[in-house]
Every structure is written in C-alpha cells, then in structure tokens.
Design an enzyme around this catalytic site. Structure first.
Site, PDB file in Angstrom:
ATOM      1  N   GLN A  79       0.847  -1.205   0.000  1.00 17.65           N
ATOM      2  CA  GLN A  79       0.000   0.000   0.000  1.00 17.65           C
ATOM      3  C   GLN A  79       0.881   1.254   0.000  1.00 17.65           C
ATOM      4  OE1 GLN A  79      -3.153   0.769  -0.338  1.00 17.65           O
ATOM      5  NE2 GLN A  79      -3.974  -1.302  -0.459  1.00 17.65           N
ATOM      6  N   SER A  80       1.984   1.221  -0.712  1.00 12.81           N
ATOM      7  CA  SER A  80       2.943   2.321  -0.650  1.00 12.81           C
ATOM      8  C   SER A  80       2.421   3.621  -1.269  1.00 12.81           C
ATOM      9  CB  SER A  80       4.229   1.890  -1.378  1.00 12.81           C
ATOM     10  OG  SER A  80       5.063   2.999  -1.592  1.00 12.81           O
ATOM     11  N   ASN A  81       2.390   4.690  -0.454  1.00 16.70           N
ATOM     12  CA  ASN A  81       2.095   6.024  -0.998  1.00 16.70           C
ATOM     13  C   ASN A  81       3.207   6.457  -1.932  1.00 16.70           C
ATOM     14  OD1 ASN A  81      -0.261   6.615   0.669  1.00 16.70           O
ATOM     15  ND2 ASN A  81       1.200   6.636   2.371  1.00 16.70           N
TER      16      ASN A  81
END
Ligand code: PLP
Length: 342
Positions: A79-81
C-alpha cells in the site's frame, strides 16, 4: 541554502497551508494548559492525493529526466504512498513506471486490494514484482533496470521512500517555505512533530532547519522503528543532504530525536491509539489522517502531550505528510468496529 542549482520539476503551484487547529487543541487539552497545535498541510501537495513524496520527487524526477530516463523504478510496501505518487509523476511526465513490492506482512499483497493498490492499476503501472519481506530491494530494482537496458530502454532507480540526499532536498525546500510562512503569518513555532520512516522527511527537514538557522527542535515519531534503529538513519540522511548542498556543517547528535512505541505491533498494522488520533482530528477539524503513517504520528503527538512533553501554551507544528488512499483499506478499523491492540 541555495537549491536553485538543482533541476526541479514543480508539482504544487503554491505553498501548502500553515494553519492553527483551535478545535483539536481544545479536544486535546479540555481543561486548557496544553500546547497549541498547528498543522502544515503537506497532504495538499500536488500529484493528488499528494504527500511528502511529492516534494522529494520534484528533485528526483528532474534528475531522471536530465539523465534521459524513460522509466521510473521504485520499491515499497503493497500500500505504498511513495510508489503511487512516483507513478503519478511518471504519468504526468510521459514516463513508464515499474515497482518492486516488498510483502512486509506475509500474505499482505492482494491483487484486488483497494487504496493505493487500486490506484497503481488505475494509473497504469507497467509492471510490478512482489518479493517476500527482507528481500534485497536494491538488487531487485537493479535487475529491472538491466532488463530495460537489454531492450534499449533506460530506467531510473528511486530508492524506497525517495530518501536519498537528492530526495531530501524536497524537505529543505519545505523548511524554506515554512520559514517564509512563519515570517509572513507572524507565527512562532516552538517544536515540530514529523513522521520518521525512510527518513527523507525528518532528515531533509532537519538539514533545512540547520542550514537556514531555524532554531526549532524537531521530534520524529517512528512509523517502523524505535529510536536506536531510527536515529542513525535520520542522522545519515540529514548529513548527506547538507553535504550535497555543500554546507559546511556537521549535524549535532542531539539534534536528532525520535520517539518509538507508536508504530507497534508492526509497520502498517493498525492499533487503537492510531484510531483515536484519526477520529479526534476528523471529528474536531474534518481533516483526514491515514492509518499507516499520519494516524500513528498524531497518536505520538497526543501521547507526548499526555506525558507533559510539551510546555503549556507551546506552539507545536504537526507536519501532515499525506497518505489519504489507505484510509479506505481500513474503514472498519477506523470506525471502531474491530478490536485492536493498544
Ligand atoms: C512515506 C510516508 C511517511 C514517512 O516519510 P519518510 O520520508 O519515509 O520518513 C510519512 N507519512 C506518509 C503519509 C508517508 O507516505
């Protein structure tokens, strides 16, 4: 500090707002006598929904373009921004983008997940490799670059979180933006609270404060490490940024301060104090925090206040670093419908 000799792309037209939070300040200290809480809205940076990675990418992508790259390669959690904002920058610049994803929680990668993962697909990531926790991400990204080179293409590798010396310049620029706002708005901030992960934000801001003679202590809230592991990373990042800028300063050890205990049980795994922080800011100021980073960082600010870390009436600035999309991955947790560890 002169940033003008570094190529920079601009992804945000104006300064992000610096605002007082009257309702949150009251909610935090209902009897009065607590700190006044201010916020720097770096969740309103460009490459919507933007965040701290937008500032780092202004310098990193400019460098990629200067080197003639056609593809950005980076890495992060499922879920990397950082991955999502890198991809957004690539789309805007007409570049391709590839990720190496580290599955930090076993089974944590889900092909049909919402949040940032959904945006990876909507923005059109070219390819995505998933590796187990602890894999050598640098090596895996180099392999992607070699594959591209074999096809006559040119990849540009951006480290996790965009946190190298060049990326850290984004937070030197933020320090200078803040200095201007303090002056124009007549605000005197006594302390800054910032998230501390791959450390480009904390380290870059510290370098910017030191180099511009901004004498405001910074406290970093660890999002994945306790101080004995986090502080050396921040120290190294801040020094690398000063060195890149040619500023003849050594980072004083005591200028690097981080706090642990708020990220547990694990990076990205929700806890009850995070939920309290997200609800408190949402219900007092209608400002959204995210469950992986800013919710835990604000939980740190709340915890420090309750411990009496801040002096009464002190002006404390919370740096909001973004992260909006992952709110939708944890909706039930944020509504208090699932029991969580403290
Ligand atoms: C990446 C990230 C952080 C941590 O910043 P670092 O520069 O990696 O230390 C904090 N908040 C959000 C929302 C992020 O995406």
């Amino acid at each position: 500090m002169d940033l003008s000799r570094f190529p920079r792309r601009r992804y945000t037209p104006l300064a992000t707002p610096l605002e007082f939070l009257p309702n949150f300040t009251r909610a935090l200290s209902p009897q009065g006598g607590g700190p006044n809480i201010w916020i720097k809205r770096d969740d309103m940076l460009g490459l919507y929904p933007g965040g701290n990675k937008t500032r780092k990418l202004e310098f990193l992508v400019a460098d990629a373009l200067a080197q003639g790259a056609d593809t950005l390669i980076t890495c992060g959690a499922p879920q990397s921004n950082h991955c999502r904002i890198t991809l957004a920058a690539a789309v805007k610049e007409g570049l391709k983008c590839r990720f190496v994803i580290e599955e930090r929680v076993p089974g944590g990668f889900n092909e049909s997940a919402s949040g940032n993962h959904f945006l990876f697909r909507l923005f059109g990531v070219e390819a995505l490799t998933v590796l187990p926790a602890g894999s050598n991400m640098g090596q895996a990204m180099q392999q992607v670059a070699d594959e591209l080179a074999a096809q006559g293409r040119k990849g540009y590798i951006i480290p996790g979180g965009g946190s190298n010396a060049l990326g850290g310049l984004g937070y030197v620029a933020c320090a200078q933006e803040l200095q201007q706002q303090f002056f124009e708005q007549g605000v005197q901030i006594d302390r800054v609270v910032v998230g501390s992960g791959s450390s480009g934000t904390h380290g870059g801001l510290l370098a910017g404060f030191l180099g511009n003679n901004i004498n405001i202590p910074i406290v970093g809230i660890g999002v994945s490490r306790d101080p004995q592991d986090q502080e050396p990373l921040v120290y190294k990042e801040a020094q690398a940024v000063l060195d890149l800028l040619g500023v003849a300063l050594t980072v004083p050890r005591e200028a690097v301060l981080s706090v642990g205990g708020y990220w547990q049980p694990k990076y990205s795994v929700p806890n009850a104090r995070m939920v309290e922080a997200v609800q408190m800011l949402a219900r007092s100021e209608a400002i959204l925090l995210d469950p992986v980073y800013t919710g835990k960082i604000m939980a740190g600010l709340i915890g420090l206040t309750r411990q009496g870390f801040f002096k009464p009436g002190e002006n404390v600035l919370f740096l909001h670093t973004g992260g909006l999309p992952s709110i939708h991955v944890y909706e039930r947790e944020l509504l208090g419908l699932i029991e969580l560890p403290a």
